[in-house]
Design a protein around this motif. Structure first.
Motif, short mmCIF file in Angstrom:
data_model
loop_
_atom_site.label_atom_id
_atom_site.label_comp_id
_atom_site.label_asym_id
_atom_site.label_seq_id
_atom_site.Cartn_x
_atom_site.Cartn_y
_atom_site.Cartn_z
N SER A 210 0.82 -1.22 0.00
CA SER A 210 0.00 0.00 0.00
C SER A 210 0.85 1.27 0.00
O SER A 210 0.33 2.37 0.18
CB SER A 210 -0.93 0.00 1.23
OG SER A 210 -0.20 0.03 2.44
N TRP A 211 2.15 1.12 -0.20
CA TRP A 211 3.04 2.30 -0.31
C TRP A 211 2.96 2.79 -1.75
O TRP A 211 3.49 2.18 -2.67
CB TRP A 211 4.47 1.91 0.05
CG TRP A 211 5.40 3.09 0.13
CD1 TRP A 211 6.07 3.69 -0.89
CD2 TRP A 211 5.75 3.82 1.31
NE1 TRP A 211 6.81 4.73 -0.44
CE2 TRP A 211 6.64 4.84 0.92
CE3 TRP A 211 5.40 3.70 2.66
CZ2 TRP A 211 7.19 5.74 1.83
CZ3 TRP A 211 5.94 4.60 3.56
CH2 TRP A 211 6.82 5.60 3.16
N ALA A 216 11.13 5.75 -1.73
CA ALA A 216 11.51 4.39 -1.36
C ALA A 216 10.70 3.92 -0.16
O ALA A 216 10.56 4.64 0.83
CB ALA A 216 13.00 4.35 -1.03
N CYS A 217 10.17 2.73 -0.26
CA CYS A 217 9.38 2.17 0.84
C CYS A 217 10.32 1.69 1.94
O CYS A 217 11.20 0.86 1.69
CB CYS A 217 8.52 1.01 0.34
SG CYS A 217 7.55 0.21 1.62
N PRO A 218 10.17 2.18 3.17
CA PRO A 218 11.04 1.72 4.27
C PRO A 218 10.80 0.25 4.57
O PRO A 218 9.76 -0.32 4.24
CB PRO A 218 10.59 2.60 5.46
CG PRO A 218 9.81 3.71 4.86
CD PRO A 218 9.19 3.17 3.62
N GLN A 219 11.76 -0.37 5.21
CA GLN A 219 11.64 -1.77 5.60
C GLN A 219 10.97 -1.86 6.96
O GLN A 219 11.27 -1.10 7.88
CB GLN A 219 13.02 -2.42 5.69
CG GLN A 219 12.98 -3.89 6.08
CD GLN A 219 14.36 -4.50 6.17
OE1 GLN A 219 15.36 -3.85 5.85
NE2 GLN A 219 14.43 -5.74 6.61
N VAL A 220 10.04 -2.78 7.08
CA VAL A 220 9.39 -3.01 8.37
C VAL A 220 10.38 -3.75 9.26
O VAL A 220 10.88 -4.82 8.90
CB VAL A 220 8.10 -3.83 8.20
CG1 VAL A 220 7.52 -4.20 9.56
CG2 VAL A 220 7.08 -3.05 7.39
N ARG A 221 10.65 -3.18 10.43
CA ARG A 221 11.63 -3.75 11.34
C ARG A 221 11.00 -4.50 12.51
O ARG A 221 11.62 -5.37 13.11
CB ARG A 221 12.52 -2.64 11.89
CG ARG A 221 13.33 -1.92 10.83
CD ARG A 221 14.43 -2.80 10.29
NE ARG A 221 15.31 -2.08 9.37
CZ ARG A 221 16.39 -2.59 8.80
NH1 ARG A 221 16.70 -3.85 9.06
NH2 ARG A 221 17.13 -1.89 7.98
#
Length: 398
Positions: A210-211, A216-221
């Motif tokens: 959904s980005w 740039a789409c950040p990484q889910v941490r």
């Protein structure tokens, strides 16, 4: 009411949270909760408490005295009359072969009983990740090791209880019933979701898919489960059922009340979510903690933007990048940001093609307000506008 997840994005990977602990006697089940005091007992049951206080242990069942002298992980075997130095036959044989302390005599019946309930020990880093299980991990025909010893434990780890990771979850809950009851008693509470769990993967996938901004789409941490109070959950379910009764969404293949998961970005003035931090702060200006603890409040409407496209209401979005624009840290140092992923009762929504800042509730016959996929200004976000028809304070959200 909030009933969802929030994620952290940063340079370092969060550590695993220390949940309320595993029983030091059986080393398998979580310790029991005292519903009267809200505190945890030392053991999971009266049986383990009695065993831990048997000869050979301290009054509180000290781990240093009650653990197997060979593996140092499982409790020593007790046959009712004495405490033996090892947890079972496997460790006794290992100790004997390595020249350790001689094995204490134990009846064949007792040894068979111990062997049937105590897993084998394995070298460090190769045992099953299920808490309390020391069995070796499964290795496929290509020599690639799994994280678990068998299919059942893999199911628990990837699709079972996110709290104890040693039991199947109950229905649609993310936890087994005992762990859920414990969390509900402590609610509101935040629990870290294991990275290999399907709930983690589901949230991360929705965030990435959904980005829609050209950045740039950040990484889910990290992903955390929010368990709200029983009272708030009941209000939410009553509202959702009322919306369902009016619209009958289930019969059209939709979820009850047309419930959907939507994003919300807000201000964070503490480090909750950083590196396993799950403790709420007491700062009344920390919007993130306030929302999680007490739900959304219309009293803070326009606090971040100074205006509302559809008037007074609570705004969520199907676009993670849109909500990310409203997520920020204030007065803290952190490499992380946080977003809330909420279950929202959309009901029957009206789609508008132009701003209407004078709205105080959805038009008659509707439960929410949203915009079309392509707004005249070029904004492709799908915002949910004001819903003042729900009982209590913003109880359409959880």
């Amino acid at each position: 009411m909030i009933w969802g997840y929030f994620f952290g994005d940063g340079k370092s990977k969060p550590s695993t949270l220390a949940n309320p602990g595993i029983c030091p006697n059986c080393n398998t089940r979580p310790v029991a909760l005292n519903p009267t005091t809200g505190q945890y007992f030392d053991y999971c049951s009266k049986t383990c408490a009695t065993q831990a206080k048997a000869p050979g242990t301290t009054q509180r069942g000290s781990l240093l005295l009650s653990l197997c002298e060979q593996c140092k992980k499982k409790p020593k075997f007790r046959d009712g009359t004495k405490v033996h130095p090892y947890c079972g036959r496997t460790c006794a044989k290992l100790a004997a072969s390595s020249g350790s302390t001689p094995v204490s005599p134990t009846s064949p019946t007792s040894l068979r009983s111990a062997r049937s309930t105590i897993p084998r020990t394995t070298p460090s880093g190769t045992h099953c990740q299920t808490p309390g299980c020391l069995s070796p991990v499964f290795v496929d025909a290509n020599g690639i090791p799994s994280k678990y010893c068998k299919k059942t434990h893999r199911e628990w780890g990837e699709r079972g209880c996110i709290f104890c990771r040693a039991a199947p979850r109950n229905g649609t809950l993310a936890m087994c019933q005992p762990c859920y009851d414990r969390a509900l008693h402590m609610a509101p509470v935040v629990i870290e979701v294991p990275e290999d769990h399907e709930n983690y993967k589901s949230v991360a996938a929705q965030f990435q898919q959904s980005w829609r901004h050209n950045t740039a789409c950040p990484q889910v941490r990290a992903v955390y489960k929010i368990v709200n109070t029983a009272a708030n959950l009941k209000k939410y379910e009553q509202y959702r059922d009322g919306v369902e009764a009016r619209g009958i969404f289930l019969s059209t293949g939709k979820s009850r009340g047309n419930e959907n998961r939507r994003w919300h970005g807000t201000r964070r003035r503490c480090n909750i979510g950083d590196k396993g931090v799950t403790t709420f702060c007491t700062n009344p200006k920390c919007s993130l903690c306030c929302i999680v603890k007490t739900s959304f409040s219309l009293g803070f409407f326009k606090g971040a933007t100074g205006w509302g496209r559809f008037g007074v209401g609570i705004y969520t979005s199907s676009t993670s990048s849109k909500s990310n624009d409203y997520s920020y840290n204030e007065g803290i140092t952190s490499d992380w940001k946080a977003l809330l992923l909420n279950k929202v009762v959309v009901g029957k929504g009206i789609k508008l093609t132009q701003d209407n800042t004078n709205l105080t509730q959805p038009p008659s016959g509707y439960d929410s307000v949203s915009i079309l996929d392509r707004f005249p200004s070029g904004d492709t976000d799908q915002e949910l506008g004001p819903c003042r028809s729900c009982p209590g304070r913003s109880s359409k959200l959880r």
